[in-house]
Design a protein around this motif. Sequence first.
Motif, PDB file in Angstrom:
ATOM      1  N   GLU A  92      13.508 -24.727 -51.911  1.00  0.00           N
ATOM      2  CA  GLU A  92      14.812 -24.990 -51.311  1.00  0.00           C
ATOM      3  C   GLU A  92      15.315 -23.814 -50.473  1.00  0.00           C
ATOM      4  O   GLU A  92      16.389 -23.874 -49.891  1.00  0.00           O
ATOM      5  N   GLU A  93      14.520 -22.732 -50.393  1.00  0.00           N
ATOM      6  CA  GLU A  93      14.969 -21.481 -49.786  1.00  0.00           C
ATOM      7  C   GLU A  93      15.434 -21.645 -48.333  1.00  0.00           C
ATOM      8  O   GLU A  93      14.663 -22.093 -47.480  1.00  0.00           O
ATOM      9  N   PRO A  94      16.670 -21.264 -48.029  1.00  0.00           N
ATOM     10  CA  PRO A  94      17.136 -21.377 -46.649  1.00  0.00           C
ATOM     11  C   PRO A  94      16.946 -20.105 -45.814  1.00  0.00           C
ATOM     12  O   PRO A  94      16.934 -20.168 -44.581  1.00  0.00           O
ATOM     13  N   ASN A  95      16.841 -18.945 -46.443  1.00  0.00           N
ATOM     14  CA  ASN A  95      16.931 -17.685 -45.698  1.00  0.00           C
ATOM     15  C   ASN A  95      15.606 -17.010 -45.398  1.00  0.00           C
ATOM     16  O   ASN A  95      15.371 -16.585 -44.272  1.00  0.00           O
ATOM     17  N   ALA A  96      14.803 -16.826 -46.443  1.00  0.00           N
ATOM     18  CA  ALA A  96      13.626 -15.969 -46.298  1.00  0.00           C
ATOM     19  C   ALA A  96      12.503 -16.725 -45.610  1.00  0.00           C
ATOM     20  O   ALA A  96      11.495 -17.087 -46.199  1.00  0.00           O
ATOM     21  N   LEU A  97      12.690 -16.993 -44.309  1.00  0.00           N
ATOM     22  CA  LEU A  97      11.658 -17.655 -43.517  1.00  0.00           C
ATOM     23  C   LEU A  97      10.841 -16.572 -42.825  1.00  0.00           C
ATOM     24  O   LEU A  97      11.392 -15.683 -42.195  1.00  0.00           O
ATOM     25  N   VAL A  98       9.540 -16.675 -42.960  1.00  0.00           N
ATOM     26  CA  VAL A  98       8.675 -15.613 -42.445  1.00  0.00           C
ATOM     27  C   VAL A  98       7.523 -16.217 -41.639  1.00  0.00           C
ATOM     28  O   VAL A  98       7.215 -17.402 -41.765  1.00  0.00           O
ATOM     29  N   GLU A  99       6.921 -15.343 -40.840  1.00  0.00           N
ATOM     30  CA  GLU A  99       5.665 -15.706 -40.181  1.00  0.00           C
ATOM     31  C   GLU A  99       4.540 -15.167 -41.032  1.00  0.00           C
ATOM     32  O   GLU A  99       4.511 -13.978 -41.345  1.00  0.00           O
ATOM     33  N   LEU A 100       3.616 -16.035 -41.397  1.00  0.00           N
ATOM     34  CA  LEU A 100       2.487 -15.616 -42.215  1.00  0.00           C
ATOM     35  C   LEU A 100       1.238 -15.473 -41.355  1.00  0.00           C
ATOM     36  O   LEU A 100       1.028 -16.240 -40.433  1.00  0.00           O
ATOM     37  N   ARG A 101       0.439 -14.496 -41.711  1.00  0.00           N
ATOM     38  CA  ARG A 101      -0.849 -14.292 -41.047  1.00  0.00           C
ATOM     39  C   ARG A 101      -0.646 -13.906 -39.572  1.00  0.00           C
ATOM     40  O   ARG A 101       0.481 -13.877 -39.084  1.00  0.00           O
ATOM     41  N   THR A 102      -1.771 -13.608 -38.912  1.00  0.00           N
ATOM     42  CA  THR A 102      -1.700 -13.172 -37.521  1.00  0.00           C
ATOM     43  C   THR A 102      -2.718 -13.948 -36.697  1.00  0.00           C
ATOM     44  O   THR A 102      -3.534 -14.696 -37.226  1.00  0.00           O
ATOM     45  N   ALA A 162      -4.603 -16.519 -34.417  1.00  0.00           N
ATOM     46  CA  ALA A 162      -4.582 -17.979 -34.323  1.00  0.00           C
ATOM     47  C   ALA A 162      -4.083 -18.623 -35.606  1.00  0.00           C
ATOM     48  O   ALA A 162      -3.659 -19.782 -35.589  1.00  0.00           O
ATOM     49  N   ARG A 163      -4.130 -17.906 -36.726  1.00  0.00           N
ATOM     50  CA  ARG A 163      -3.679 -18.490 -37.996  1.00  0.00           C
ATOM     51  C   ARG A 163      -2.207 -18.202 -38.282  1.00  0.00           C
ATOM     52  O   ARG A 163      -1.715 -18.499 -39.365  1.00  0.00           O
ATOM     53  N   GLN A 164      -1.516 -17.606 -37.329  1.00  0.00           N
ATOM     54  CA  GLN A 164      -0.099 -17.311 -37.546  1.00  0.00           C
ATOM     55  C   GLN A 164       0.682 -18.610 -37.761  1.00  0.00           C
ATOM     56  O   GLN A 164       0.490 -19.586 -37.044  1.00  0.00           O
ATOM     57  N   GLU A 165       1.554 -18.579 -38.769  1.00  0.00           N
ATOM     58  CA  GLU A 165       2.321 -19.788 -39.089  1.00  0.00           C
ATOM     59  C   GLU A 165       3.785 -19.408 -39.240  1.00  0.00           C
ATOM     60  O   GLU A 165       4.120 -18.589 -40.086  1.00  0.00           O
ATOM     61  N   PRO A 166       4.665 -19.975 -38.420  1.00  0.00           N
ATOM     62  CA  PRO A 166       6.079 -19.599 -38.485  1.00  0.00           C
ATOM     63  C   PRO A 166       6.847 -20.394 -39.540  1.00  0.00           C
ATOM     64  O   PRO A 166       6.363 -21.400 -40.063  1.00  0.00           O
ATOM     65  N   GLU A 193      -0.595 -10.698 -44.158  1.00  0.00           N
ATOM     66  CA  GLU A 193       0.300 -10.024 -43.221  1.00  0.00           C
ATOM     67  C   GLU A 193       1.461 -10.967 -42.945  1.00  0.00           C
ATOM     68  O   GLU A 193       1.258 -12.087 -42.476  1.00  0.00           O
ATOM     69  N   ALA A 194       2.668 -10.501 -43.256  1.00  0.00           N
ATOM     70  CA  ALA A 194       3.850 -11.329 -43.053  1.00  0.00           C
ATOM     71  C   ALA A 194       4.834 -10.581 -42.169  1.00  0.00           C
ATOM     72  O   ALA A 194       4.886  -9.353 -42.179  1.00  0.00           O
ATOM     73  N   LYS A 195       5.598 -11.358 -41.413  1.00  0.00           N
ATOM     74  CA  LYS A 195       6.602 -10.760 -40.528  1.00  0.00           C
ATOM     75  C   LYS A 195       7.912 -11.516 -40.682  1.00  0.00           C
ATOM     76  O   LYS A 195       7.916 -12.732 -40.886  1.00  0.00           O
ATOM     77  N   SER A 196       9.010 -10.775 -40.545  1.00  0.00           N
ATOM     78  CA  SER A 196      10.301 -11.442 -40.524  1.00  0.00           C
ATOM     79  C   SER A 196      10.508 -12.066 -39.149  1.00  0.00           C
ATOM     80  O   SER A 196       9.770 -11.786 -38.207  1.00  0.00           O
ATOM     81  N   GLN A 197      11.519 -12.913 -39.037  1.00  0.00           N
ATOM     82  CA  GLN A 197      11.717 -13.675 -37.811  1.00  0.00           C
ATOM     83  C   GLN A 197      13.109 -13.466 -37.255  1.00  0.00           C
ATOM     84  O   GLN A 197      14.004 -12.971 -37.941  1.00  0.00           O
ATOM     85  N   ASN A 198      13.269 -13.871 -36.020  1.00  0.00           N
ATOM     86  CA  ASN A 198      14.590 -13.967 -35.433  1.00  0.00           C
ATOM     87  C   ASN A 198      15.320 -12.632 -35.438  1.00  0.00           C
ATOM     88  O   ASN A 198      16.501 -12.570 -35.750  1.00  0.00           O
TER      89      ASN A 198
END
Lengths: 983, 95
Positions: A65-75, A77-81, A95-100
């Motif tokens: 149900e998480e609304p906030n902690a949205l991340v990009e996973l992997r780098t 061609a496999r990067q997933e937002p 490898e994870a990245k924060s967004q926005n």
Amino acid sequence: MSQINRISGGQIDRAKSLNFTFDGKSYQGHPGDTLASALLANGVRLMGRSFKYHRPRGLLSSGSEEPNALVELRTGARQEPNTRATVAELFDGLEAKSQNRWPSLAFDAMGVNDKLSPFLAAGFYYKTFMWPKAFWEKLYEPIIRRAAGLGSLSMEVDPDTYDKGFLHCDLLIIGAGPAGLAAALTAGRAGADVILADEDFALGGRLNAETFTLGDASGADWASATVAELANLPNVRLMPRTTILGAFDHGIYGALERVSDHVAVPASGKPRQTLWRIYTKRSLLCAGATERPIAFDNNDRPGIMLAGSLRAFANRWAAVPDRQVAIFTNNDDGHRTATDLLAKGVRVAAVIDTRADAPRMADCELLAGAEVIDCKGRLGLTSITVRLAGGQTRQIACGALGVSGGWNPNVHLTCHQRGIPVWNEALAAFVPGTNPVGMSVAGAANGTFSTAAALATGAEGAVRSLADLGFKAKAADLPPAEDAPVNLSPFWYVKGASRAWIDQQNDVTVKDVKLAHQEGYRSVEHLKRYTTLGMATDQGKTANMGGLAIMAEMTGKSIPETGTTIFRPPYTPVPIAAFAGRSAGADFRPVRLTPSHVWAAEQGAVFVEVGMWKRAQWFPKPGETHWRQSVDREVLATRQSVGICDVTTLGKIDVQGTDAAEFLNRIYANAFGKLAVGKVRYGLMLREDGMVMDDGTTARLAEDHFVTTTTTANAVSVYRHMEFCRQCLWPDLDVQIISTTEAWAQLSVAGPNARKLLQKIVDAEHDISNEAFPYMACGEITVCGGLRARLFRISFSGELAYEIAVPTRYGDGLIRAMVEAGREFDAVVYGTEALGVMRIEKGHAAGNELNGTTTALNLGMGGMVSKKKDSIGSTLSEREGLTRDDALNLVGFRPVDRSRAFVAGSHFINKGDAANAANDQGYMTSVAYSPNLGHTVGLGFLKNGANRKGEILRAVNPVANEEVEVEVVSAHFVDPEGERLRA
Amino acid sequence: MIINHPLLGPRDSQEFTYLGDASLIDRPDWQAEDAVDRFYDYLYERENPAGEHRELWFHEQGDRSWLVVTRNTLTHEITNVELARDVARARGRGK
């Protein structure tokens, strides 16, 4: 260093360490961690920036149900937002990245939006970016997209495969918490085919997150022992990491299994995800409940999370956001978090309970009748401001705050067939109303929140569901468990708060909801769309109830009177790739190859897609640099000597039976009854509304045996139509039909030397001289020394021509034999372009002319519609309007200035008239350059065209702003008398 | 949806194509005085009920039977599935 907020216990494997990075910084976690729990353990509270105001955000929850902690996973061609950190299972090398955020999470330049918030309230976009219209595409949309985007796509092709699968079961159990496990035990032991699916990688649900005991065992141990027993039952399929995303008609459920998301690269042969379609006889929803927050000013600071999630992180993952916490609750369950954290050695500064009569349950300070009204800490919580029962305020230092406003049963799947949940006053929550056929609900999802009740109702639910199917199941023997009642006093938001977040994912505040109401948005569905409350990846799982409660308050109605938005599939986001499955790239749809394909490919043919077919379009020869050179050569060589073309793609339907001729009489507008054996006839097929549906030739091989052909495009729909006529209209006609399109390889042989070429391969005992085998003859013959074949003397090109068919497996041999036999005549093989040029030169209608809006009259074949018999479409073809004097007629066109070309789609306008719709005289359907005539030729529909030969018109192409003067001529540019095809 | 085929048992609706109202079986007599009007009504004037609907489905990726399926358009509940050929015969259609 590191893992400064890792506490004791938990279901993580401390013997192994997993390295991962977040925004480029390295951390360590353990097997059993999620990205969220590992970050918390490493002291990271700030995980994202909000959608609109770019406010610093941390975890609100520990689940999907998480609304906030949205991340990009992997780098790469496999990067997933837009993945929720709470459901991202940790693996080594993640490898994870924060967004926005830009340039960094701690300093986000777009944070200025937060200061501009008075201007960015509900409906801001609708009110601001209204005009001028042209600004949308060029200015507003790019700005909004950049500023308010969530994650980004890699723009590279996803290298992984996604699969689809189909499963069947007696009972699908959705959720593997205490209710689901008890149900699975009961049903599994009874021998039913059971599927137990849970979105988590560890089965057990809240049993893994609580400190309750079941009998002598901890909840987690009981869960793993139960799972171990289930895993040994051959009739039970355990599906962890599988979200049931929707409840569809007739007991069909959609499920997404994340097969390989928990590893860096999928194992060889494994898909990343599988989309399952599960056919169930019964289902039992044991999806649990989702906690809801209480809104107060600045309640979105990192460190403020749901109390049950705070406890889950501590108990299951041995991680806390901070060593000093506080609790804000309106119900008894919130106190459990305090008790559990105290037991873990975490300092609980106070439990703030909105209820004046709050019970003292944890060994810490209790502030009854108090409210948290504000808090401090820009990038992470440092203190809260509490308004005490007496009205005075107090600051309490803490780095985390657990908030509980009560729990909402997860009724989502009960709504997927338009079920409306009903309000339960005691829980202050919606519980399932009407369930989809075959579904029952147990445990917290049904509003029975205690562990003992979950176990009992799960087992009972399984017994009842199986009884419907004839199983005599016995409820599994269940251990004694916690059975606390729900004690709660509804409390949605702190009065007087303004920047109190209701929907953190969409940055919707209490004030926005009130504003929407003031502006006239009274329906919940309107509120949702105006404020965006409840939209996006979390679909308002933690937000909807708060918004609804405020709406109810504003309208002076109760919450159930205010209503609830309809939950629709999917329960959680599903990647488009999973819906596509393996239907991607070259496998997007099946490809059909003609029998001569291998040979054509060897010749370097250029292929074109015709529906699913790949057909040779032309055959370039060395030195030919433009397609027209190849096509002109193929056309000229065919008309001068002989050409060969694969026409297998035309639909072939075998029609047999004593009533076969009568059947054809009724489905074709023209008559077939008197067609002699050994003859072929052109047939015009109408739709019942009088429009032309298709055309083709029909050969009578025997008294009760016909072979009918259709256009390539309509092969499927014509067959379907013929079956409809046969079964639904004339069920007692003795006629059988079957599609034989792929059973016969069929080649066209056209040109003055066609017969000579054929005579070289047709076995000598078959006389195919003009006298013995005239135009429109057909027969069963043998070729190449005994191979059975069918020969039809029909012509699409206008030349002396035949179509010869052999069983498909001999198609490759036949093309090679024909090419060899044709060598002495300089025979060419031609593709679909030359085919098209020759049929336009001859004035034969094709798909461009049979476009669904044209009648037999339009095509100049009005006389073919027999009035002496009933046939599909004959009655309505006489409708007023279809028989007007100025109806469109198919005629030919040539440019007045022969050097000029025109294009199909041009509209005809009389000379001197303005080029507008009112003056429209018709339209051009087919255009080709005729190498025989040396200029462009066209076919088109012209009003009263049959009587306008010689007239000069303009062919206007408003798209390219061009026009060409054209002369109306006969559609038969080549051999109008038809002498060649009878030669 | 699942269609319980009278010959083949339960089949996924994805195997079928849909045509429309089963009244398409009742094709008018071409020799009637008012044949054009009758055909017009047959083709264009059909009920579109919210509720029980008898409709034609074709088992295109199966045995190529045309079926008459009685389906509730509000709930998708299917209460009856018949071979269209049997229905057509029962409604007086023959040769």
